[in-house]
Design a protein around this motif. Structure first.
Motif, short mmCIF file in Angstrom:
data_model
loop_
_atom_site.label_atom_id
_atom_site.label_comp_id
_atom_site.label_asym_id
_atom_site.label_seq_id
_atom_site.Cartn_x
_atom_site.Cartn_y
_atom_site.Cartn_z
N VAL A 195 0.84 -1.20 0.00
CA VAL A 195 0.00 0.00 0.00
C VAL A 195 0.88 1.26 0.00
N GLY A 196 1.96 1.21 0.76
CA GLY A 196 2.86 2.35 0.82
C GLY A 196 3.50 2.66 -0.52
N ALA A 197 3.69 1.65 -1.36
CA ALA A 197 4.28 1.88 -2.68
C ALA A 197 3.36 2.69 -3.57
N HIS A 198 2.05 2.55 -3.39
CA HIS A 198 1.10 3.39 -4.12
C HIS A 198 1.07 4.79 -3.53
N ARG A 199 1.09 4.89 -2.22
CA ARG A 199 0.98 6.20 -1.58
C ARG A 199 2.20 7.06 -1.84
N VAL A 200 3.39 6.49 -1.75
CA VAL A 200 4.64 7.24 -1.96
C VAL A 200 5.61 6.37 -2.76
N PRO A 201 5.78 6.66 -4.04
CA PRO A 201 6.75 5.88 -4.83
C PRO A 201 8.17 6.13 -4.36
N GLU A 202 9.06 5.22 -4.71
CA GLU A 202 10.47 5.34 -4.33
C GLU A 202 11.34 5.30 -5.58
N PRO A 203 11.42 6.42 -6.29
CA PRO A 203 12.26 6.45 -7.50
C PRO A 203 13.72 6.15 -7.14
N PRO A 204 14.44 5.49 -8.01
CA PRO A 204 15.86 5.24 -7.76
C PRO A 204 16.68 6.49 -8.05
N TYR A 205 16.54 7.49 -7.16
CA TYR A 205 17.25 8.74 -7.35
C TYR A 205 18.75 8.48 -7.52
N GLY A 206 19.32 9.11 -8.49
CA GLY A 206 20.75 8.95 -8.76
C GLY A 206 21.03 7.92 -9.84
N ALA A 207 20.08 7.01 -10.09
CA ALA A 207 20.31 5.99 -11.11
C ALA A 207 20.31 6.61 -12.50
N GLY A 208 19.57 7.71 -12.68
CA GLY A 208 19.54 8.36 -13.99
C GLY A 208 20.89 8.92 -14.38
N PRO A 209 21.49 9.78 -13.54
CA PRO A 209 22.84 10.25 -13.85
C PRO A 209 23.85 9.12 -13.99
N ALA A 210 23.70 8.05 -13.17
CA ALA A 210 24.61 6.91 -13.28
C ALA A 210 24.47 6.23 -14.65
N ALA A 211 23.22 6.13 -15.12
CA ALA A 211 23.00 5.53 -16.45
C ALA A 211 23.60 6.39 -17.54
N ALA A 212 23.43 7.71 -17.42
CA ALA A 212 24.00 8.62 -18.41
C ALA A 212 25.51 8.50 -18.46
N THR A 213 26.13 8.46 -17.29
CA THR A 213 27.58 8.31 -17.22
C THR A 213 28.01 6.95 -17.74
N GLY A 214 27.16 5.93 -17.53
CA GLY A 214 27.48 4.57 -17.95
C GLY A 214 27.17 4.26 -19.40
#
Length: 321
Positions: A195-214
């Motif tokens: 239920v908490g996953a619907h109420r507040v998502p948990e984006p993988p913050y930082g994974a985007g810049p890591a993907a760009a660098t990778g």
């Protein structure tokens, strides 16, 4: 902000627009990149990269959230998370948020206080703040957020760069928010993690810049669902994408919840939106960033398949459908 109990019973019509703005913004810390914060006609942010990444999302009560299912604090966090996820998906880091709030005159001030606390809490996980916005009267409560970001000298990772031979990888959870929505829709309030996953998502913050660098060749977040968002990459890049369900996996917790509800956990994983995971494609043979796991391949052709076959049923969320 800690308003006293005598203020909790007030409505926003009693406090007024400028009083409400002051409650939402005063006493909050801004990021070092904010040259001028709330209080003037516009805010001023530094842009060291020389480019600004911008994205807007609108959340409407009764469509994207319900206060009988989520607290105002949770709604505030979610509103920020879905916006910062878009910045993440471009390979950028967030720098500030602009917030538009429309709500009925009889909205309790205490609700807006709690909503604002949620907005600020999620934003300050990444060291940024609310740098400005607008507040107006409306028949329904609506939150509009514009997130701004910085590429730090990198090229943006778009949806159009995938090429045949690339691998498809994902960072973050899939299917959890959809499972939580199904649980709430049946009148239940647990399991708490789902239920908490619907109420507040948990984006993988930082994974985007890591993907760009990778070396990611394309990227998108799972706002609409894995298959629907892979469809965006396939269409923009002019390629086909196949998902390997064995690599994808279905979490045991989701299987248990689906069994209790008579639902299909695999469907949640493949089509459930709002987890704000990241999907990226990488050249074959290149090491994946630590946050990512391989789930499929980019092929010649068009469309998205699962284990080589078209998926039967809706691929994910679409407005007005």
């Amino acid at each position: 902000m800690g308003p006293d109990s005598s203020q909790d019973a007030q409505t926003i019509s009693q406090v007024g627009e400028f009083g409400l703005i002051d409650r939402v913004t005063s006493g909050r810390a801004q990021s070092p990149g904010t040259a001028l914060g709330p209080g003037d006609d516009a805010a001023v942010l530094s842009a060291p990269d020389g480019r600004v990444v911008a994205s807007t999302d609108v959340l409407v009560e009764g469509v994207h959230f319900r206060f009988d299912w989520s607290t105002p604090h949770q709604v505030g966090r979610k509103a920020v998370a879905v916006n910062l996820s878009d910045i993440n998906a471009m390979g950028a880091v967030p720098t500030g948020l602009l917030v538009g709030l429309a709500c009925p005159p009889d909205t309790p001030v205490a609700l807006v206080d709690e909503l604002a606390d949620g907005l600020w809490e999620e934003a300050q996980q990444l060291g940024i703040g609310l740098i400005g916005g607008d507040m107006v009267s409306s028949s329904s409560l609506t939150i509009s957020i514009t997130a701004l970001g910085d590429l730090q000298g990198r090229a943006p990772v778009t949806r159009s760069g995938a090429r045949p031979g690339d691998v498809v990888a994902v960072a973050g959870r899939l299917g959890w928010a959809a499972a939580g929505l199904a649980v709430l829709g049946r009148g239940f309030r647990s399991p708490v993690a789902v239920v908490g996953a619907h109420r507040v998502p948990e984006p993988p913050y930082g994974a985007g810049p890591a993907a760009a660098t990778g070396g990611a060749t394309s990227m998108v977040d799972t706002s609409d669902g894995l298959l629907a968002d892979l469809g965006h990459i396939a269409e923009a890049s002019g390629v086909a994408v196949d998902v390997d369900s064995a690599r994808l996996g279905v979490p045991q917790r989701l299987t248990e919840v689906a069994s209790a509800l008579g639902s299909d956990a695999r469907h949640w994983v493949l089509t459930g939106g709002e987890d704000q995971a990241l999907i990226a494609t990488f050249p074959a043979g290149s090491p994946l960033p630590a946050e990512f796991r391989e789930i499929g391949a980019v092929l010649e052709g068009t469309g998205v398949t699962v284990d080589g076959s078209p998926y039967q049923g809706p691929a994910g969320w679409e407005h007005w459908r």
